[in-house]
Structures are given as C-alpha cells and as structure tokens.
Write a protein that holds these residues in place. Structure first.
Motif, PDB file in Angstrom:
ATOM      1  N   GLY A  31      73.619  48.811  31.398  1.00  0.00           N
ATOM      2  CA  GLY A  31      72.766  48.821  29.333  1.00  0.00           C
ATOM      3  C   GLY A  31      74.334  48.608  29.024  1.00  0.00           C
ATOM      4  O   GLY A  31      73.437  47.031  28.000  1.00  0.00           O
ATOM      5  N   ALA A  32      75.452  48.894  29.060  1.00  0.00           N
ATOM      6  CA  ALA A  32      76.521  48.617  28.174  1.00  0.00           C
ATOM      7  C   ALA A  32      76.936  47.425  28.517  1.00  0.00           C
ATOM      8  O   ALA A  32      77.236  46.821  27.568  1.00  0.00           O
ATOM      9  CB  ALA A  32      77.920  49.657  28.649  1.00  0.00           C
ATOM     10  N   PHE A  33      77.036  46.703  29.345  1.00  0.00           N
ATOM     11  CA  PHE A  33      77.377  45.592  29.599  1.00  0.00           C
ATOM     12  C   PHE A  33      76.029  44.428  29.306  1.00  0.00           C
ATOM     13  O   PHE A  33      77.042  43.333  28.434  1.00  0.00           O
ATOM     14  CB  PHE A  33      77.152  45.059  31.607  1.00  0.00           C
ATOM     15  CG  PHE A  33      77.634  43.812  31.917  1.00  0.00           C
ATOM     16  CD1 PHE A  33      79.077  43.275  31.855  1.00  0.00           C
ATOM     17  CD2 PHE A  33      76.838  42.420  32.401  1.00  0.00           C
ATOM     18  CE1 PHE A  33      79.982  42.421  31.994  1.00  0.00           C
ATOM     19  CE2 PHE A  33      77.035  41.843  32.197  1.00  0.00           C
ATOM     20  CZ  PHE A  33      78.668  41.818  32.244  1.00  0.00           C
ATOM     21  N   THR A  37      77.453  41.701  26.408  1.00  0.00           N
ATOM     22  CA  THR A  37      76.795  40.319  26.579  1.00  0.00           C
ATOM     23  C   THR A  37      76.252  39.860  25.680  1.00  0.00           C
ATOM     24  O   THR A  37      76.273  38.746  24.702  1.00  0.00           O
ATOM     25  CB  THR A  37      76.657  39.831  28.366  1.00  0.00           C
ATOM     26  OG1 THR A  37      75.256  40.520  28.432  1.00  0.00           O
ATOM     27  CG2 THR A  37      77.611  40.159  28.729  1.00  0.00           C
ATOM     28  N   ALA A  38      75.149  40.402  25.476  1.00  0.00           N
ATOM     29  CA  ALA A  38      74.678  39.971  24.134  1.00  0.00           C
ATOM     30  C   ALA A  38      75.102  39.899  23.003  1.00  0.00           C
ATOM     31  O   ALA A  38      74.548  39.120  21.789  1.00  0.00           O
ATOM     32  CB  ALA A  38      73.619  41.128  24.320  1.00  0.00           C
ATOM     33  N   SER A  39      75.879  40.892  22.784  1.00  0.00           N
ATOM     34  CA  SER A  39      76.777  41.161  21.557  1.00  0.00           C
ATOM     35  C   SER A  39      77.463  40.002  21.236  1.00  0.00           C
ATOM     36  O   SER A  39      77.767  38.842  20.020  1.00  0.00           O
ATOM     37  CB  SER A  39      77.482  42.373  21.165  1.00  0.00           C
ATOM     38  OG  SER A  39      76.581  43.119  20.902  1.00  0.00           O
ATOM     39  N   LEU A  40      78.637  39.431  22.662  1.00  0.00           N
ATOM     40  CA  LEU A  40      78.767  37.959  22.475  1.00  0.00           C
ATOM     41  C   LEU A  40      78.430  36.437  22.310  1.00  0.00           C
ATOM     42  O   LEU A  40      78.618  35.957  21.173  1.00  0.00           O
ATOM     43  CB  LEU A  40      79.481  38.192  23.840  1.00  0.00           C
ATOM     44  CG  LEU A  40      80.842  39.117  23.626  1.00  0.00           C
ATOM     45  CD1 LEU A  40      81.572  38.405  25.454  1.00  0.00           C
ATOM     46  CD2 LEU A  40      82.049  38.738  22.973  1.00  0.00           C
ATOM     47  N   VAL A  44      78.654  34.694  19.276  1.00  0.00           N
ATOM     48  CA  VAL A  44      78.534  33.392  19.027  1.00  0.00           C
ATOM     49  C   VAL A  44      77.832  32.098  18.496  1.00  0.00           C
ATOM     50  O   VAL A  44      77.939  31.590  17.713  1.00  0.00           O
ATOM     51  CB  VAL A  44      78.880  32.889  20.812  1.00  0.00           C
ATOM     52  CG1 VAL A  44      78.329  30.993  21.103  1.00  0.00           C
ATOM     53  CG2 VAL A  44      79.393  33.479  21.578  1.00  0.00           C
ATOM     54  N   ARG A  45      76.356  32.582  18.630  1.00  0.00           N
ATOM     55  CA  ARG A  45      75.520  32.121  17.869  1.00  0.00           C
ATOM     56  C   ARG A  45      75.671  32.031  15.663  1.00  0.00           C
ATOM     57  O   ARG A  45      75.566  31.672  15.662  1.00  0.00           O
ATOM     58  CB  ARG A  45      73.817  32.411  18.531  1.00  0.00           C
ATOM     59  CG  ARG A  45      72.848  32.293  17.116  1.00  0.00           C
ATOM     60  CD  ARG A  45      71.555  32.095  17.832  1.00  0.00           C
ATOM     61  NE  ARG A  45      70.842  31.349  19.336  1.00  0.00           N
ATOM     62  CZ  ARG A  45      70.258  30.635  19.582  1.00  0.00           C
ATOM     63  NH1 ARG A  45      69.585  30.532  17.660  1.00  0.00           N
ATOM     64  NH2 ARG A  45      70.127  29.736  19.586  1.00  0.00           N
ATOM     65  N   THR A 130      84.117  39.516  31.437  1.00  0.00           N
ATOM     66  CA  THR A 130      83.307  38.814  30.223  1.00  0.00           C
ATOM     67  C   THR A 130      83.981  38.513  29.138  1.00  0.00           C
ATOM     68  O   THR A 130      83.536  37.823  28.251  1.00  0.00           O
ATOM     69  CB  THR A 130      82.221  39.765  30.662  1.00  0.00           C
ATOM     70  OG1 THR A 130      81.242  39.399  32.172  1.00  0.00           O
ATOM     71  CG2 THR A 130      81.007  38.943  29.627  1.00  0.00           C
ATOM     72  N   GLY A 131      84.562  39.152  29.120  1.00  0.00           N
ATOM     73  CA  GLY A 131      84.951  39.656  27.940  1.00  0.00           C
ATOM     74  C   GLY A 131      86.259  38.751  27.558  1.00  0.00           C
ATOM     75  O   GLY A 131      85.870  38.017  25.894  1.00  0.00           O
ATOM     76  N   LEU A 132      87.162  38.499  28.703  1.00  0.00           N
ATOM     77  CA  LEU A 132      87.881  37.179  27.832  1.00  0.00           C
ATOM     78  C   LEU A 132      87.380  35.656  27.746  1.00  0.00           C
ATOM     79  O   LEU A 132      87.779  34.994  26.864  1.00  0.00           O
ATOM     80  CB  LEU A 132      88.717  37.027  29.093  1.00  0.00           C
ATOM     81  CG  LEU A 132      89.525  37.614  29.374  1.00  0.00           C
ATOM     82  CD1 LEU A 132      90.851  38.125  30.694  1.00  0.00           C
ATOM     83  CD2 LEU A 132      90.713  37.762  28.001  1.00  0.00           C
TER      84      LEU A 132
END
Length: 171
Positions: A31-33, A37-40, A44-45, A130-132
C-alpha cells in the motif's frame, strides 16, 4: 469487519501453516509503495512535466548504479543502522563497512514486514529506483547530481575492493 479479519487470519494460516509470515506487514508495504507511485504520478501530472517516451541509456546506467548503491547503503551500512533499528536487531559485522541484522519478530506484523523490506537491498531497489526515476522526471538536474554521487561511490567501492584483493595477492 470481524468476519474480514477472521477470513484474513484463515488465509494467513492456510498460506504458511508451519511458519509465521507477516502478510499484514506486506500489505502495508504494498500500500505504501502504491501511495508512493501514485504521489509521483500526481506530482508529474500537476507539475505539467512530460514523461520521456524512452529514458536515455546514460540515465538508465546512472540510475542503475545509483540504485544499487543507495539500496545497499540503506539496507546494510553501519551508518544507516539508526534508520533500521526500530525494525531490526544488530547481529554481526559483515565486512566492507556493512553489518548483518535480524528482523524484530516480536510486536507487530507491520514491524516485521518493514524489517524484512529494509534489510533486503534487492527488495529496496524497487523503491529506490522508483524514487530516482520519479526524481528524474520531476527534478532531473538534482536527481542526476545525487545519482552521480551514488554512482561514483559505488565505483569507488569496487575499486577499493579490487585494490584490497590485488594487495593481498601481491603479499
């Protein structure tokens, strides 16, 4: 709600009848992952950034080596042990400025699941990459600079080890 908890406990027992597996902890990590990814993606959007159709080969190489180094740094380095301490217990030195730790099994499945995640450089690599990669889209110059530092450190680590091996063979 109680029936959902009962069903989850039944699934966990059926999954690993002879061993404790922290399935709730794994669900929290997944869930945290997903939230990361949803936050990133949202950043971006909202930032109006364009996602490249295909990453440049140089960026792929840079982020790959940086991911390797940062994953090992987070999972194994002595200096980062305070970050892992709530979830792990020191076991022994592992050489080359790394240590071995064990997951704290008491307490909660979430603590156990996080402990397993942060002790595994292979597991952390997905998070780090994912973070990078998100950083490469959102703040490419800063991300490349940080990745360059991590990559240079990783190359230096390999050169230090090669030097030690060569020195031992020469003696």
């Amino acid at each position: 709600m109680a029936s959902l908890q009962t069903r989850a406990a039944e699934v966990a027992r059926a999954y690993a009848p002879h061993e404790h597996r922290p399935l709730r902890g794994y669900l929290v990590a997944m869930g945290a992952f997903g939230a990361l990814t949803a936050s990133l993606a949202a950043a971006v959007r909202l930032g109006g950034r364009q996602v490249p159709e295909r990453p440049a080969a140089a960026d792929l190489l840079l982020l790959s080596v940086a991911t390797h180094k940062l994953s090992r740094l987070l999972a194994k380095d002595s200096v980062t042990s305070p970050l892992r301490a709530p979830f792990t217990r020191y076991a022994e030195p592992a050489g080359s400025a790394e240590i071995n730790e064990e997951v704290r099994d008491e307490g909660s499945e979430v603590r156990h699941g996080i402990g397993e995640l942060i002790l595994c450089p292979f597991c952390l690599a997905l998070w780090v990459a994912t973070g990078l990669t998100g950083g490469l889209v959102l703040a490419p110059r800063l991300t490349r600079l940080a990745a360059t530092v991590l990559t240079a450190t990783a190359v230096s680590d390999f050169l230090q080890m090669a030097y030690s091996i060569a020195k031992e063979k020469a003696e």
